[in-house]
Design a protein around this motif. Structure first.
Motif, PDB file in Angstrom:
ATOM      1  N   LEU A  69      -1.345   1.997 -22.019  1.00 58.00           N
ATOM      2  CA  LEU A  69      -0.765   3.333 -21.878  1.00 58.00           C
ATOM      3  C   LEU A  69      -1.335   4.068 -20.679  1.00 58.00           C
ATOM      4  N   ALA A  70      -2.653   4.049 -20.514  1.00 58.46           N
ATOM      5  CA  ALA A  70      -3.271   4.739 -19.373  1.00 58.46           C
ATOM      6  C   ALA A  70      -2.855   4.099 -18.059  1.00 58.46           C
ATOM      7  N   GLY A  71      -2.747   2.783 -18.031  1.00 55.44           N
ATOM      8  CA  GLY A  71      -2.335   2.106 -16.807  1.00 55.44           C
ATOM      9  C   GLY A  71      -0.910   2.419 -16.419  1.00 55.44           C
ATOM     10  N   VAL A  72      -0.016   2.426 -17.401  1.00 54.02           N
ATOM     11  CA  VAL A  72       1.389   2.749 -17.120  1.00 54.02           C
ATOM     12  C   VAL A  72       1.524   4.205 -16.656  1.00 54.02           C
ATOM     13  N   ALA A  73       0.781   5.113 -17.285  1.00 55.09           N
ATOM     14  CA  ALA A  73       0.818   6.513 -16.858  1.00 55.09           C
ATOM     15  C   ALA A  73       0.345   6.656 -15.417  1.00 55.09           C
ATOM     16  N   ALA A  74      -0.726   5.957 -15.078  1.00 51.02           N
ATOM     17  CA  ALA A  74      -1.228   6.004 -13.701  1.00 51.02           C
ATOM     18  C   ALA A  74      -0.195   5.459 -12.722  1.00 51.02           C
ATOM     19  N   ASP A  75       0.470   4.386 -13.101  1.00 54.17           N
ATOM     20  CA  ASP A  75       1.467   3.783 -12.218  1.00 54.17           C
ATOM     21  C   ASP A  75       2.667   4.682 -11.995  1.00 54.17           C
ATOM     22  N   ILE A 129     -11.190   5.106 -20.456  1.00 55.28           N
ATOM     23  CA  ILE A 129      -9.887   5.707 -20.147  1.00 55.28           C
ATOM     24  C   ILE A 129      -9.807   6.029 -18.660  1.00 55.28           C
ATOM     25  N   ILE A 130     -10.840   6.703 -18.161  1.00 54.67           N
ATOM     26  CA  ILE A 130     -10.849   7.110 -16.753  1.00 54.67           C
ATOM     27  C   ILE A 130     -10.910   5.891 -15.839  1.00 54.67           C
ATOM     28  N   ALA A 131     -11.745   4.920 -16.191  1.00 59.32           N
ATOM     29  CA  ALA A 131     -11.867   3.710 -15.371  1.00 59.32           C
ATOM     30  C   ALA A 131     -10.541   2.956 -15.289  1.00 59.32           C
ATOM     31  N   THR A 132      -9.804   2.937 -16.386  1.00 60.39           N
ATOM     32  CA  THR A 132      -8.505   2.268 -16.387  1.00 60.39           C
ATOM     33  C   THR A 132      -7.557   2.924 -15.394  1.00 60.39           C
ATOM     34  N   ALA A 133      -7.481   4.249 -15.425  1.00 65.12           N
ATOM     35  CA  ALA A 133      -6.605   4.952 -14.490  1.00 65.12           C
ATOM     36  C   ALA A 133      -7.060   4.750 -13.049  1.00 65.12           C
ATOM     37  N   GLU A 134      -8.369   4.743 -12.824  1.00 65.61           N
ATOM     38  CA  GLU A 134      -8.868   4.575 -11.453  1.00 65.61           C
ATOM     39  C   GLU A 134      -8.568   3.180 -10.905  1.00 65.61           C
ATOM     40  N   ARG A 135      -8.483   2.198 -11.776  1.00 65.71           N
ATOM     41  CA  ARG A 135      -8.116   0.852 -11.315  1.00 65.71           C
ATOM     42  C   ARG A 135      -6.668   0.782 -10.840  1.00 65.71           C
ATOM     43  N   HIS A 136      -5.914   1.813 -11.131  1.00 59.22           N
ATOM     44  CA  HIS A 136      -4.510   1.864 -10.713  1.00 59.22           C
ATOM     45  C   HIS A 136      -4.319   2.805  -9.520  1.00 59.22           C
ATOM     46  N   GLY A 137      -5.353   2.965  -8.724  1.00 60.28           N
ATOM     47  CA  GLY A 137      -5.213   3.702  -7.478  1.00 60.28           C
ATOM     48  C   GLY A 137      -5.436   5.192  -7.553  1.00 60.28           C
ATOM     49  N   LEU A 138      -6.131   5.670  -8.590  1.00 59.12           N
ATOM     50  CA  LEU A 138      -6.417   7.093  -8.735  1.00 59.12           C
ATOM     51  C   LEU A 138      -7.921   7.335  -8.652  1.00 59.12           C
ATOM     52  N   LYS A 139      -8.282   8.585  -8.338  1.00 61.40           N
ATOM     53  CA  LYS A 139      -9.686   8.974  -8.273  1.00 61.40           C
ATOM     54  C   LYS A 139      -9.866  10.286  -9.030  1.00 61.40           C
ATOM     55  N   THR A 140     -10.911  10.347  -9.848  1.00 61.92           N
ATOM     56  CA  THR A 140     -11.171  11.548 -10.639  1.00 61.92           C
ATOM     57  C   THR A 140     -11.552  12.714  -9.734  1.00 61.92           C
ATOM     58  N   VAL A 141     -10.885  13.851  -9.929  1.00 60.77           N
ATOM     59  CA  VAL A 141     -11.172  15.046  -9.132  1.00 60.77           C
ATOM     60  C   VAL A 141     -11.660  16.202  -9.999  1.00 60.77           C
ATOM     61  N   SER A 142     -11.503  16.083 -11.309  1.00 59.47           N
ATOM     62  CA  SER A 142     -11.944  17.157 -12.193  1.00 59.47           C
ATOM     63  C   SER A 142     -12.143  16.587 -13.587  1.00 59.47           C
ATOM     64  N   ASN A 143     -13.179  17.078 -14.264  1.00 59.84           N
ATOM     65  CA  ASN A 143     -13.432  16.665 -15.642  1.00 59.84           C
ATOM     66  C   ASN A 143     -13.973  17.881 -16.391  1.00 59.84           C
ATOM     67  N   GLN A 144     -13.128  18.482 -17.215  1.00 57.17           N
ATOM     68  CA  GLN A 144     -13.491  19.681 -17.958  1.00 57.17           C
ATOM     69  C   GLN A 144     -13.660  19.331 -19.434  1.00 57.17           C
ATOM     70  N   THR A 145     -14.623  19.952 -20.081  1.00 62.67           N
ATOM     71  CA  THR A 145     -14.861  19.671 -21.488  1.00 62.67           C
ATOM     72  C   THR A 145     -14.935  20.964 -22.292  1.00 62.67           C
ATOM     73  N   SER A 146     -14.525  20.838 -23.547  1.00 64.16           N
ATOM     74  CA  SER A 146     -14.718  21.900 -24.530  1.00 64.16           C
ATOM     75  C   SER A 146     -15.512  21.283 -25.684  1.00 64.16           C
ATOM     76  N   PHE A 147     -15.555  21.943 -26.811  1.00 65.35           N
ATOM     77  CA  PHE A 147     -16.340  21.419 -27.922  1.00 65.35           C
ATOM     78  C   PHE A 147     -15.842  20.043 -28.356  1.00 65.35           C
ATOM     79  N   PHE A 148     -14.528  19.857 -28.392  1.00 65.27           N
ATOM     80  CA  PHE A 148     -13.962  18.609 -28.907  1.00 65.27           C
ATOM     81  C   PHE A 148     -13.227  17.802 -27.841  1.00 65.27           C
ATOM     82  N   TRP A 149     -12.540  18.483 -26.916  1.00 65.46           N
ATOM     83  CA  TRP A 149     -11.638  17.809 -25.988  1.00 65.46           C
ATOM     84  C   TRP A 149     -12.221  17.693 -24.591  1.00 65.46           C
ATOM     85  N   GLU A 150     -11.857  16.616 -23.934  1.00 64.97           N
ATOM     86  CA  GLU A 150     -12.171  16.393 -22.524  1.00 64.97           C
ATOM     87  C   GLU A 150     -10.860  16.318 -21.748  1.00 64.97           C
TER      88      GLU A 150
END
Length: 241
Positions: A156-162, A207-228
């Motif tokens: 799912l993460a790979g297809v979304a990245a693509d 999850i993040i590593a999977t997307a990055e293997r599809h040609g993306l780079k993390t630019v922001s990572n925000q967290t709350s008590f439960f969600w990232e």
């Protein structure tokens, strides 16, 4: 031209039988029992009264800061479509929403009519990870609290990245003891109730590593008590999904 929401393809295209991981853990009946028409109506009422929930607001505000004028959106599992409506108000040109089941369609179409955006949103039903060739790439792709409801995270993460031309934004539970406890308790309740549905606590780093293997780079990572909320930008040319 996008298909108006009232004329969009709303035929169920669930492909559980084609995906062994889905067949092992979940069923259309299980998804419908958790993400029911009643729940959709409640979420729509809440949105009318209060606007976006905190995680959805964080996603929308981040994207507005990046510049969304003239951009296209693909949202996987957008539910009632609240984020889409807010981004269309802010200048996004059109959106496509993909759902696994049809239970949110009536509530979502009502919100689109109220906002006057029926002609700018196409709502489709399919297992996105299994029907990639049927969906065009978009400038921005959102999966808000979706990966934790799907067993095959890498696919799912790979297809979304693509399908991402510029930005991919995903939210998922943080990996902490309290998230594990909450998810574990929720899954136990679902098993006791014999619901054919499961919540998945996929490791955020994977999850993040999977997307990055599809040609993306993390630019922001925000967290709350439960969600990232992880946001990734394309660094290499998008391939044909």
């Amino acid at each position: 031209m996008p298909v108006p929401a009232t004329a969009a393809d709303t035929r169920p295209q669930e492909s559980w039988a084609d995906n062994p991981k889905m067949a092992d853990c979940c069923s259309p009946k299980g998804y419908r029992s958790v993400f029911s028409e009643k729940r959709a109506r409640a979420e729509a009422r809440r949105y009318r009264r209060r606007g976006l929930d905190p995680t959805s607001r964080r996603i929308a505000e981040f994207l507005k800061r990046q510049g969304i004028q003239g951009r296209t959106l693909l949202e996987v599992g957008g539910g009632i479509g609240a984020i889409q409506i807010e981004l269309l108000k802010a200048g996004m040109t059109r959106a496509v929403n993909i759902e696994l089941i049809p239970t949110y369609e009536e509530a979502a179409r009502a919100l689109l009519r109220e906002a006057g955006f029926e002609a700018r949103v196409e709502r489709r039903l399919m297992d996105f990870a299994e029907a990639t060739g049927e969906v065009e790439v978009a400038d921005i792709v959102i999966m808000n609290r979706v990966i934790c409801c799907y067993p095959d995270m890498p696919k799912l993460a790979g297809v979304a990245a693509d399908h991402t031309r510029e930005l991919l934004v995903m939210s998922f539970p943080k990996e902490r003891w309290w998230t594990r406890a909450v998810v574990g308790m929720g899954d136990f309740v679902l098993r006791v109730a014999r619901q054919q549905f499961q919540v998945f606590l996929h490791p955020p780093d994977e999850i993040i590593a999977t997307a990055e293997r599809h040609g993306l780079k993390t630019v922001s990572n925000q967290t709350s008590f439960f969600w990232e909320v992880a946001s990734l930008r394309r660094t290499s040319a998008v391939s044909n999904p």
